[in-house]
Every structure is written in C-alpha cells, then in structure tokens.
Design a protein around this motif. Structure first.
Motif, PDB file in Angstrom:
ATOM      1  N   ARG A 198      -9.162  11.210 -24.065  1.00 18.98           N
ATOM      2  CA  ARG A 198      -9.247  12.526 -23.422  1.00 18.98           C
ATOM      3  C   ARG A 198      -7.874  13.157 -23.388  1.00 18.98           C
ATOM      4  O   ARG A 198      -6.907  12.504 -23.014  1.00 18.98           O
ATOM      5  CB  ARG A 198      -9.685  12.369 -21.966  1.00 18.98           C
ATOM      6  N   GLU A 199      -7.815  14.436 -23.730  1.00 21.53           N
ATOM      7  CA  GLU A 199      -6.540  15.151 -23.753  1.00 21.53           C
ATOM      8  C   GLU A 199      -6.645  16.315 -22.788  1.00 21.53           C
ATOM      9  O   GLU A 199      -7.386  17.271 -23.027  1.00 21.53           O
ATOM     10  CB  GLU A 199      -6.256  15.644 -25.177  1.00 21.53           C
ATOM     11  N   ALA A 200      -5.912  16.204 -21.678  1.00 26.04           N
ATOM     12  CA  ALA A 200      -6.087  17.185 -20.601  1.00 26.04           C
ATOM     13  C   ALA A 200      -5.376  18.498 -20.907  1.00 26.04           C
ATOM     14  O   ALA A 200      -4.292  18.535 -21.499  1.00 26.04           O
ATOM     15  CB  ALA A 200      -5.565  16.612 -19.294  1.00 26.04           C
ATOM     16  N   LEU A 201      -6.033  19.565 -20.479  1.00 24.74           N
ATOM     17  CA  LEU A 201      -5.492  20.919 -20.617  1.00 24.74           C
ATOM     18  C   LEU A 201      -4.908  21.369 -19.286  1.00 24.74           C
ATOM     19  O   LEU A 201      -3.870  22.008 -19.209  1.00 24.74           O
ATOM     20  CB  LEU A 201      -6.663  21.821 -21.012  1.00 24.74           C
ATOM     21  N   PRO A 203      -5.693  20.267 -14.684  1.00 19.83           N
ATOM     22  CA  PRO A 203      -6.229  19.150 -13.877  1.00 19.83           C
ATOM     23  C   PRO A 203      -7.747  19.000 -13.958  1.00 19.83           C
ATOM     24  O   PRO A 203      -8.277  17.952 -13.577  1.00 19.83           O
ATOM     25  CB  PRO A 203      -5.799  19.512 -12.449  1.00 19.83           C
ATOM     26  N   VAL A 204      -8.482  20.004 -14.436  1.00 16.59           N
ATOM     27  CA  VAL A 204      -9.942  19.885 -14.449  1.00 16.59           C
ATOM     28  C   VAL A 204     -10.550  19.945 -15.848  1.00 16.59           C
ATOM     29  O   VAL A 204     -11.746  19.733 -15.997  1.00 16.59           O
ATOM     30  CB  VAL A 204     -10.617  20.973 -13.577  1.00 16.59           C
ATOM     31  N   ARG A 205      -9.767  20.233 -16.849  1.00 13.92           N
ATOM     32  CA  ARG A 205     -10.355  20.394 -18.190  1.00 13.92           C
ATOM     33  C   ARG A 205      -9.677  19.458 -19.198  1.00 13.92           C
ATOM     34  O   ARG A 205      -8.482  19.201 -19.108  1.00 13.92           O
ATOM     35  CB  ARG A 205     -10.192  21.840 -18.668  1.00 13.92           C
ATOM     36  N   PHE A 206     -10.510  18.988 -20.125  1.00 16.71           N
ATOM     37  CA  PHE A 206      -9.935  18.133 -21.177  1.00 16.71           C
ATOM     38  C   PHE A 206     -10.723  18.283 -22.462  1.00 16.71           C
ATOM     39  O   PHE A 206     -11.869  18.725 -22.453  1.00 16.71           O
ATOM     40  CB  PHE A 206      -9.906  16.668 -20.725  1.00 16.71           C
ATOM     41  N   LEU A 207     -10.079  17.910 -23.576  1.00 15.15           N
ATOM     42  CA  LEU A 207     -10.755  17.864 -24.881  1.00 15.15           C
ATOM     43  C   LEU A 207     -10.997  16.408 -25.222  1.00 15.15           C
ATOM     44  O   LEU A 207     -10.169  15.553 -24.951  1.00 15.15           O
ATOM     45  CB  LEU A 207      -9.856  18.486 -25.944  1.00 15.15           C
ATOM     46  N   THR A 208     -12.162  16.159 -25.819  1.00 14.32           N
ATOM     47  CA  THR A 208     -12.479  14.757 -26.114  1.00 14.32           C
ATOM     48  C   THR A 208     -13.344  14.668 -27.365  1.00 14.32           C
ATOM     49  O   THR A 208     -13.660  15.689 -27.987  1.00 14.32           O
ATOM     50  CB  THR A 208     -13.171  14.107 -24.897  1.00 14.32           C
ATOM     51  N   ASN A 209     -13.711  13.469 -27.752  1.00 15.53           N
ATOM     52  CA  ASN A 209     -14.595  13.223 -28.898  1.00 15.53           C
ATOM     53  C   ASN A 209     -15.871  12.566 -28.406  1.00 15.53           C
ATOM     54  O   ASN A 209     -15.849  11.869 -27.399  1.00 15.53           O
ATOM     55  CB  ASN A 209     -13.932  12.256 -29.875  1.00 15.53           C
ATOM     56  N   ALA A 210     -16.957  12.746 -29.158  1.00 11.83           N
ATOM     57  CA  ALA A 210     -18.206  12.072 -28.805  1.00 11.83           C
ATOM     58  C   ALA A 210     -18.065  10.588 -29.123  1.00 11.83           C
ATOM     59  O   ALA A 210     -17.761  10.224 -30.258  1.00 11.83           O
ATOM     60  CB  ALA A 210     -19.359  12.665 -29.599  1.00 11.83           C
ATOM     61  N   SER A 211     -18.232   9.746 -28.126  1.00  6.71           N
ATOM     62  CA  SER A 211     -18.203   8.300 -28.341  1.00  6.71           C
ATOM     63  C   SER A 211     -18.675   7.628 -27.065  1.00  6.71           C
ATOM     64  O   SER A 211     -18.142   7.897 -25.988  1.00  6.71           O
ATOM     65  CB  SER A 211     -16.784   7.832 -28.673  1.00  6.71           C
ATOM     66  N   SER A 212     -19.676   6.767 -27.185  1.00  7.19           N
ATOM     67  CA  SER A 212     -20.187   6.075 -25.995  1.00  7.19           C
ATOM     68  C   SER A 212     -19.402   4.801 -25.719  1.00  7.19           C
ATOM     69  O   SER A 212     -19.446   4.256 -24.624  1.00  7.19           O
ATOM     70  CB  SER A 212     -21.654   5.701 -26.194  1.00  7.19           C
ATOM     71  N   GLY A 213     -18.700   4.303 -26.745  1.00  9.13           N
ATOM     72  CA  GLY A 213     -18.000   3.019 -26.620  1.00  9.13           C
ATOM     73  C   GLY A 213     -18.867   1.820 -26.953  1.00  9.13           C
ATOM     74  O   GLY A 213     -18.381   0.690 -27.001  1.00  9.13           O
ATOM     75  N   LYS A 214     -20.170   2.053 -27.212  1.00 11.13           N
ATOM     76  CA  LYS A 214     -21.096   0.909 -27.365  1.00 11.13           C
ATOM     77  C   LYS A 214     -20.748   0.004 -28.549  1.00 11.13           C
ATOM     78  O   LYS A 214     -20.856  -1.214 -28.456  1.00 11.13           O
ATOM     79  CB  LYS A 214     -22.529   1.413 -27.542  1.00 11.13           C
ATOM     80  N   MET A 215     -20.347   0.616 -29.677  1.00 10.98           N
ATOM     81  CA  MET A 215     -20.049  -0.213 -30.850  1.00 10.98           C
ATOM     82  C   MET A 215     -18.864  -1.127 -30.558  1.00 10.98           C
ATOM     83  O   MET A 215     -18.899  -2.328 -30.829  1.00 10.98           O
ATOM     84  CB  MET A 215     -19.777   0.700 -32.059  1.00 10.98           C
ATOM     85  N   GLY A 216     -17.805  -0.550 -29.999  1.00  9.46           N
ATOM     86  CA  GLY A 216     -16.603  -1.336 -29.701  1.00  9.46           C
ATOM     87  C   GLY A 216     -16.873  -2.414 -28.659  1.00  9.46           C
ATOM     88  O   GLY A 216     -16.400  -3.548 -28.781  1.00  9.46           O
ATOM     89  N   TYR A 217     -17.654  -2.079 -27.626  1.00  6.18           N
ATOM     90  CA  TYR A 217     -17.959  -3.069 -26.590  1.00  6.18           C
ATOM     91  C   TYR A 217     -18.811  -4.191 -27.182  1.00  6.18           C
ATOM     92  O   TYR A 217     -18.677  -5.358 -26.801  1.00  6.18           O
ATOM     93  CB  TYR A 217     -18.674  -2.407 -25.402  1.00  6.18           C
ATOM     94  N   VAL A 251      -6.597   6.615 -21.085  1.00  9.00           N
ATOM     95  CA  VAL A 251      -7.252   7.928 -21.106  1.00  9.00           C
ATOM     96  C   VAL A 251      -6.859   8.690 -22.376  1.00  9.00           C
ATOM     97  O   VAL A 251      -7.707   9.101 -23.153  1.00  9.00           O
ATOM     98  CB  VAL A 251      -6.922   8.738 -19.840  1.00  9.00           C
ATOM     99  N   THR A 252      -5.578   8.839 -22.613  1.00  5.67           N
ATOM    100  CA  THR A 252      -5.134   9.684 -23.724  1.00  5.67           C
ATOM    101  C   THR A 252      -4.846   8.848 -24.983  1.00  5.67           C
ATOM    102  O   THR A 252      -4.691   7.619 -24.915  1.00  5.67           O
ATOM    103  CB  THR A 252      -3.835  10.423 -23.360  1.00  5.67           C
ATOM    104  N   ALA A 253      -4.729   9.558 -26.121  1.00  8.81           N
ATOM    105  CA  ALA A 253      -4.394   8.881 -27.377  1.00  8.81           C
ATOM    106  C   ALA A 253      -3.017   8.232 -27.279  1.00  8.81           C
ATOM    107  O   ALA A 253      -2.798   7.143 -27.813  1.00  8.81           O
ATOM    108  CB  ALA A 253      -4.422   9.882 -28.531  1.00  8.81           C
TER     109      ALA A 253
END
Ligand code: CTP
Length: 400
Positions: A198-201, A203-217, A251-253
C-alpha cells in the motif's frame, strides 16, 4: 512409503486404461494393498481378469451383481480406502463427479469416500481444453480433489498437446510423496513475500494492487510443512498466517524491500508472490487532502524492483517470481525471468476463470531458466504450492 497403504484404483474407459495394469503392479510392488474398480467402458479396453491377476483381488465392476461379501461394495471400498487414484480419468467421469452424479460403482465410491482422491486425467487435447472440462476440473480442485497431470505429448488419436495420462511410475512417485508428507526442506530457509503493498497519499487514502495473499500464504504453509524455516513478509491481507511461519508484516513496497534485503543473505529460496506497487505518490500529505473543483493529478515515482535487485545479488539462492499478465502471458513471463535473473517464474493469465487473486484455485505455467515450460492446470493454490516447491527442491539439489 506405500507399504500396507490401502489404495483403490479406479479405471475409466480410455485408451490409457492399458497403463493402469502397470500402475496396479507398481503399487503392489511398493507394498500397497490395491483394490480395483472398473467402469463398464474400461472393460472394453482391458479385462477385469487382467486387473484381478495383477491386483490379486476380485475387481469390482457392478453395483448390482450378487454381493460376494456381506458389505455393500461401494460403501465398503469407500471406507476401506486411504487413497483413491482414478487413472485414467475421462472427461465423462470428471463431469459426472463435478455434477454430483453417482450412477455406477466408481462414481458412487468416489462420492462416498472420505479418503484422499487423486484424479489422473487422460483424454484428447481438445476435450481437455474444452471450457466445460476445465470448469469441472476447477470446481473439483476447489472441493479438494487432487489432480495429477495430464502430461503433454503425442496422443493416441494423433493429436499433439495436453491430455496424455501421466506415466504409472510418476503416479506412484506422486502417491509416495503424498503418503510421506515430505520433509525435503529441512535445514532450508524460505522467504516468501505475499499480499499487496500500500502506498499512502494522505492519512486516509492509499494506492494498492489486487492481491488476497492466498497464493503466498499457501506456499509459506506448504514449505513449513515440508520442514523449512519460513519467513513470510506480507503486505496487508485478511487471512490468517499458516502455522509455524515467521510473519513479518509490512505495508509499503519500500518496507518490503528493507525486510527482504535484511533476510535475503541467509535464505536458500525466495518466492515472490507479492503484488508490489511499482509506483508510489511522489509526495505524502500529512493532512487529509481536501477536494477542489476540476481534475486532480497525482505524481508518482518508481518503487524499487525488489526481485530484480535480488536477481543481481543472488549467490546460489533459488529465486522464484510470479507474473500476472493479461496478454502474451508466456512471452512476458519469459522476459521477466530473464531480466530479473530468476530460476523459475509462475505465469498467470489473470483474464482466465480460476486464475488469479481472490479465489482458492489458480492455473498458469511454470517456466524455468533453461526454457522449460510446464502447464499448471486449474488446481487449488495448496496443490500449486507443492508443485512449485517440488521444482524448487530439484533446483536446490539432491541433498534438499
Ligand atoms: N516485483 C518486485 N518488486 C516490484 C515489482 C514486482 O519484487 N517493484 C516482483 C513481484 O513480486 C513478482 C514479479 O516481480 O514476483 C513480477 O511482478 P510484475 O508486477 O508482474 O512485473 P513487473 O516487473 O512490475 O512488470 P510489469 O508491471 O511491467 O508487468
């Protein structure tokens, strides 16, 4: 591993049915107890007498023949089995089970069993690629049925492509690994990245990518089960980390970059499933940005490409990347494999049903640095995790 294991081999009507005799023979040589169920069509290709001689036991073919024993056959075999392996499994069999149809002894037994069921498809390549068959496979994979194969090559009908039944020796190896609960990652450290960043813009907004994390977990969980020390560097997700992994939340890259670089020198394997944001807002506003009239433009700057940097630094580690693509899937993935100096890359076509972010199944291709390509048909993410780890184990060498 298969000594005294109780295995029911189901045989459907396909030309590959002749290989089932070899499969039964090999399973018995490993010490397994084998019972065979044949469908009516299977008996057109190979006789029950052959299978009876090889399995050393009466072959079950019919729901309604006068019972030889007091038990109801489909229930007794279903309860007796520790494993069922259906080889060859036809499109018809797969379709029936996926639809809940139990109209012969084999489908009824599969429906009634609580054992681990392995389906080994064999059919014409166009049939295999038919969206109905693919949908049925996905749906069964989601319900926990395991799929092994098919292999690619020239088929009995003269076509080339996916659809060949896996060789009996490979099926036996697969059954052995299932029975063994392999520990081939003991003394290995595996770093897995998962989820989005997540890349914050503000305190309340951020840009992100679609990913559930399921494959990695799933990969992290499978590696831990196979004996690895697992470090799971994860962006924000809504899922529970698997047992016995060290969770490193980020959180961030840039946070992900720092943590990955910190652990990397002591790792044997890095598997990067994370959907890392390639860019972040150039300026972070400490105050909430208020709306104004007209357009609003965000200037973005590049984040580090974590995987590419690992590729430049690696000293014997096995590096596995993921490529989520919507066009030219294999070409783009091959390009990333080369540019980022990876050992393996998993290419997912995100436009296909049953591949991608939120679901429990995935499909795609596994490409290696030597130009090899393995199709990964629709399967659970847990199963795909094991297939990826099998390939990593091979790369780590015989002592893995
Ligand atoms: N990756 C990474 N760091 C980034 C971007 C991607 O480590 N900043 C990793 C991902 O975790 C994945 C692989 O690189 O394993 C491929 O990611 P992808 O976003 O598909 O590739 P990119 O190189 O970003 O290419 P593009 O966005 O042009 O498709």
């Amino acid at each position: 591993m298969l000594q005294d294991k109780r295995i029911v081999v189901g045989i459907c009507g396909g030309i590959a049915a002749y290989k089932s005799a070899d499969l039964v023979s090999r399973l018995r040589k490993k010490g397994a107890q084998v019972r065979v169920i044949m469908t009516a069509n299977a008996q057109e290709f190979i006789t029950p007498l052959t299978l009876r001689s090889i399995s050393g036991y009466k072959v079950a073919t019919d729901m309604f023949s006068c019972p030889q024993e007091w038990e109801i056959q489909h229930i007794s075999l279903a309860q007796w089995a520790e494993y069922m392996v259906i080889a060859p499994a036809t499109a018809n069999f797969i379709g029936k089970v996926a639809s809940g149809i139990a109209d012969d002894l084999l489908t009824t037994t599969v429906m009634a069993t609580k054992s681990t069921v392995v389906i080994v498809p064999a059919m014409n390549t166009n049939m295999y690629n038919n969206p109905i068959v693919q949908r049925n496979i996905q749906s069964l994979a989601r319900d926990g049925y395991l799929f092994f194969g098919p292999a690619s090559g020239s088929l009995a009908c003269g076509d080339e492509g996916a659809g060949r039944m896996e060789e009996p020796s490979a099926i036996v190896e697969y059954m052995e690994s299932l029975a063994a609960g392999k520990k081939d990652f003991e003394n290995r450290t595996v770093l897995v990245t998962a989820g989005p960043t997540r890349e914050a813009l503000d305190p309340v907004r951020f840009l992100t990518n679609a990913s559930s994390g399921k494959m990695g977990y799933s990969i992290a969980g499978a590696a831990a089960k196979r004996g690895a020390r697992v470090i799971l560097v994860s962006g924000p997700t809504n899922i529970e980390p698997p047992p016995s992994v060290e969770l490193v939340p980020v959180v961030t890259a840039r946070e992900m970059y720092e943590k990955v670089m910190h652990y990397f020198p002591n790792c044997d394997v890095v598997i990067k499933t994370a959907a890392v944001s390639d860019y972040r807002p150039a300026v972070y506003s400490g105050e909430k940005i208020k709306k104004t009239e007209g357009r609003f433009t965000i200037e973005m700057v590049r984040n580090p490409d974590i995987l590419a940097e690992l590729g430049g630094k690696k000293k014997g580690q096995v590096l596995v990347g993921f490529a989520a693509e919507s066009t030219n899937v294999i070409d783009y993935a091959r390009d990333k494999l080369r540019k980022k100096n990876l050992d393996l890359i998993v290419a997912n076509d995100i436009t296909r049903e049953g591949a991608g972010f939120a679901g429990d199944t995935n499909q795609g291709y596994l490409l290696d640095a030597k130009g090899g390509i393995q199709q990964l048909p629709a399967m659970t993410k847990a199963r795909m995790a094991d297939i990826i780890l099998d390939r990593v184990a091979l790369l780590l060498g015989k002592d893995s």
